[in-house]
Every structure is written in structure tokens, then in C-alpha cells.
Design an enzyme around this catalytic site. Structure first.
Site, PDB file in Angstrom:
ATOM      1  N   ARG A 192       2.834  12.411   5.310  1.00  0.00           N
ATOM      2  CA  ARG A 192       2.104  12.020   4.068  1.00  0.00           C
ATOM      3  C   ARG A 192       0.714  12.422   3.796  1.00  0.00           C
ATOM      4  O   ARG A 192      -0.038  12.320   4.909  1.00  0.00           O
ATOM      5  CB  ARG A 192       2.216  10.323   3.992  1.00  0.00           C
ATOM      6  CG  ARG A 192       1.476   9.699   2.923  1.00  0.00           C
ATOM      7  CD  ARG A 192       1.688   8.247   3.145  1.00  0.00           C
ATOM      8  NE  ARG A 192       1.274   7.458   1.861  1.00  0.00           N
ATOM      9  CZ  ARG A 192       0.492   6.304   1.903  1.00  0.00           C
ATOM     10  NH1 ARG A 192      -0.221   5.996   2.836  1.00  0.00           N
ATOM     11  NH2 ARG A 192       0.194   5.676   0.775  1.00  0.00           N
ATOM     12  N   GLU A 203      -0.677   1.914  -4.234  1.00  0.00           N
ATOM     13  CA  GLU A 203      -0.821   0.384  -4.420  1.00  0.00           C
ATOM     14  C   GLU A 203      -1.254  -0.094  -5.748  1.00  0.00           C
ATOM     15  O   GLU A 203      -2.208  -0.470  -5.759  1.00  0.00           O
ATOM     16  CB  GLU A 203      -1.827   0.121  -3.214  1.00  0.00           C
ATOM     17  CG  GLU A 203      -1.136   0.191  -1.773  1.00  0.00           C
ATOM     18  CD  GLU A 203      -2.067  -0.405  -0.520  1.00  0.00           C
ATOM     19  OE1 GLU A 203      -1.350  -0.562   0.354  1.00  0.00           O
ATOM     20  OE2 GLU A 203      -3.288  -0.318  -0.835  1.00  0.00           O
ATOM     21  N   GLU A 208       3.428   2.024   4.021  1.00  0.00           N
ATOM     22  CA  GLU A 208       2.233   1.615   5.075  1.00  0.00           C
ATOM     23  C   GLU A 208       2.830   0.471   5.768  1.00  0.00           C
ATOM     24  O   GLU A 208       3.213  -0.509   5.218  1.00  0.00           O
ATOM     25  CB  GLU A 208       1.052   1.459   4.199  1.00  0.00           C
ATOM     26  CG  GLU A 208       0.739   2.639   3.458  1.00  0.00           C
ATOM     27  CD  GLU A 208      -0.798   2.314   2.435  1.00  0.00           C
ATOM     28  OE1 GLU A 208      -1.478   1.434   3.044  1.00  0.00           O
ATOM     29  OE2 GLU A 208      -0.921   3.051   1.631  1.00  0.00           O
TER      30      GLU A 208
END
Length: 303
Positions: A63, A152, A262
Site C-alpha cells: 500500500r 477514511e 488498516e
């Protein structure tokens, strides 16, 4: 020195019959750490490039966070170089677009400097940005396997216009971001991800997707993957059981692939700010505990 990295795990469409497809880490800072003189050792104590260690350990995806400003640490040029290393090592690329000049998360979604301040032009700017970034990765032959349009974004993106006071704006911006990728030279190659935090909270996931999709601008065809963050140390309700329920409901409700983008477990936590989930109370705060935690999360994702 050997550092720990945050794992990512991918679940295909049906949680009850899936196996892990992607196993990876966020290695965004590796070149920055190397420039500071840090090195990496495998479990045998041999110094090697990080990508060599990762590949040998079963990692197949890395990532990379992308910030907009060309003067930022994680700019496009930096990411293109990192992607070249990933490809040479046989690793897939998961590009995490923050749509900001710095960190973007539920508490901060700052619009990049110089971007428009009206929704029409901001949407156009975003389309052209994701188009240009995608074409840059395509041009050097490093197509990402996954691209997250935002990081997010439970509380929206590109504030203030893209805040949750206007799900209409959120839907419009995400549609524009997705179209920039789809109409690029990458075409349909990348899996486009929507990434929210609090993956254990089904009510949060349900409310956000229902509100955004109800606008009719952001379509189910605009994304392929639902990504979540899952941290056990911010809320005692963030149990493994709650994560399983939430992911199962997400997969069955919308029929999308699911990623735990995550997660983390501490090696030391002498004074927790919050109680840890009850079904993780037996996991120690050490490296062995980190292994147990990742294995437990992976088991839920794999179904």
C-alpha cells in the site's frame, strides 16, 4: 533494523466462502526511512531490501499513500518510483489517494492548496486529478491493482464542500474521482475502493453507504471494493465478533469485495486510553500478540 508495518487483507465477494486474495503491508515510508539510514533484516538477521523480505514472507501487495502537492513527502513522483520497485519485486500496488496535501482521516480532510472552492469546479478538478495520476502509473507500466478514492472518508472528503452536511456533494465528488480512473489508460484494471474507518461498526457502515448511494449520483458501478480500518484500542465495542458481523452484513447487503485496509496491535500498552475488546483480552502486548491479532483478523476476513 526491522520495522513493523500495518497489514492489509482482502476478502472476495462472499465472506462465508472466501480466501485471502491480497496479503500486504503499507510501505509508504520505506524510501524516506532508507534515506535516513535505516535498513531492514529478515528473521535470520540478514540485511535485505524490504521488498525482498516482504515477498519472501508471503506478502503480495504493498500500500502506498499519495498526497497531492508536488512538494509533499508522498507526492506523485515519489509514488511512481516506489511502484517501480514494487513491480520489480513481483508485488501488487494498492494506491491510497488522500486527496489532500497531507494526512487525510476522519478528523482532517483538507482540500489541496489552490483547488476550487465551488462544487462544480472542484468535481472537475478531482476528475482531472485522478485521470492524470492514473495515466502516469499506466505510462510507466505499473498499474495499481487497487486504488482507494479517499482515505477514511466517514466524515466526507475535500472539506468543507465534501463534508457530511452534504451527501450530495460527497456522492458527486466520488463519482468524479471514479470516472477519472475509469476513463484513464488504466481502464477497468484497478479495483476502486471506498475506505471508511470503524469497520467493526455496522451501523456506521450502513448509514454512510445508504446516505451516499441514495443521492443517485454515486453509483454501485463506480466502486468495486469496500475498505475498512479496524483498530481495537479506541473503543471496547470494537470486538472481533463485531467486525465479523459488520463485514458479513456489508458483503451480503451490497455484494462488494471487502478489505480490512488498516489494523494494528501494540507491542507495549502500559496505560491504555480505552478498554480493549473483551474477546481480545488474552492477546499479549508483544510481537507474538501482533501475530495472533493479525491471524485472528485474517480468519474473519477469510470466513
Amino acid at each position: 533494523m526491522l520495522l513493523s508495518f500495518t497489514p492489509i487483507l482482502l476478502l472476495l465477494a462472499t465472506i462465508s466462502h472466501a480466501a485471502l486474495t491480497y496479503k500486504g503491508v503499507d510501505w509508504s515510508s520505506v524510501a524516506i526511512e532508507e534515506a535516513a539510514g535505516r535498513t531492514y533484516k529478515n528473521s535470520a538477521g540478514t540485511t535485505q531490501p524490504l521488498e525482498t523480505i516482504l515477498k519472501a514472507s508471503g506478502v503480495n501487495t504493498v500500500r502506498q499513500r499519495l498526497w497531492v502537492s508536488s512538494s509533499s513527502q508522498y507526492n506523485l513522483a515519489y509514488n511512481l518510483k516506489l511502484a517501480t520497485r514494487a513491480k520489480a519485486a513481483g508485488l501488487k500496488i494498492y494506491l491510497d489517494m488522500h486527496f489532500s496535501d497531507t494526512w487525510a482521516d476522519p478528523g482532517a480532510q483538507t482540500t489541496p492548496s489552490g483547488w476550487p472552492t465551488d462544487i462544480d469546479n472542484l468535481s472537475w478538478e478531482l476528475y482531472n486529478y485522478t485521470l492524470a495520476v492514473s495515466n502516469s502509473f499506466a505510462a510507466q507500466g505499473t498499474p495499481p491493482a487497487i486504488i482507494s478514492i479517499g482515505n477514511e472518508i466517514r466524515n466526507g472528503l475535500l472539506w468543507p464542500l465534501g463534508g457530511t452536511s452534504s451527501f450530495s456533494n460527497i456522492a458527486r465528488l466520488l463519482h468524479s474521482a471514479s470516472f477519472g480512473i475509469r476513463y484513464s489508460n488504466l481502464g477497468s484494471t484497478p479495483q476502486i475502493m471506498i475506505h471508511l474507518d470503524n469497520g467493526w461498526n455496522w451501523s456506521t457502515q450502513e448509514g454512510w453507504y445508504e446516505s451516499t448511494l441514495a443521492e443517485g449520483t454515486f453509483l454501485s458501478t463506480d466502486y468495486d471494493v469496500m475498505g475498512v480500518s479496524y483498530y481495537p484500542f479506541y473503543n471496547s465495542a470494537a470486538t472481533l465478533a463485531s467486525l465479523k458481523t459488520s463485514l458479513t452484513n456489508m458483503a451480503s447487503t451490497w455484494g462488494k469485495k471487502i478489505i480490512v485496509a488498516e489494523t494494528d496491535w501494540p507491542t507495549s500498552c502500559p496505560s491504555p486510553g480505552h478498554a480493549f475488546p473483551s474477546d481480545a483480552s488474552s492477546i499479549p502486548f508483544n510481537a507474538a500478540g501482533q501475530t495472533t491479532w493479525v491471524e485472528d483478523v485474517a480468519a474473519i476476513v477469510a470466513g
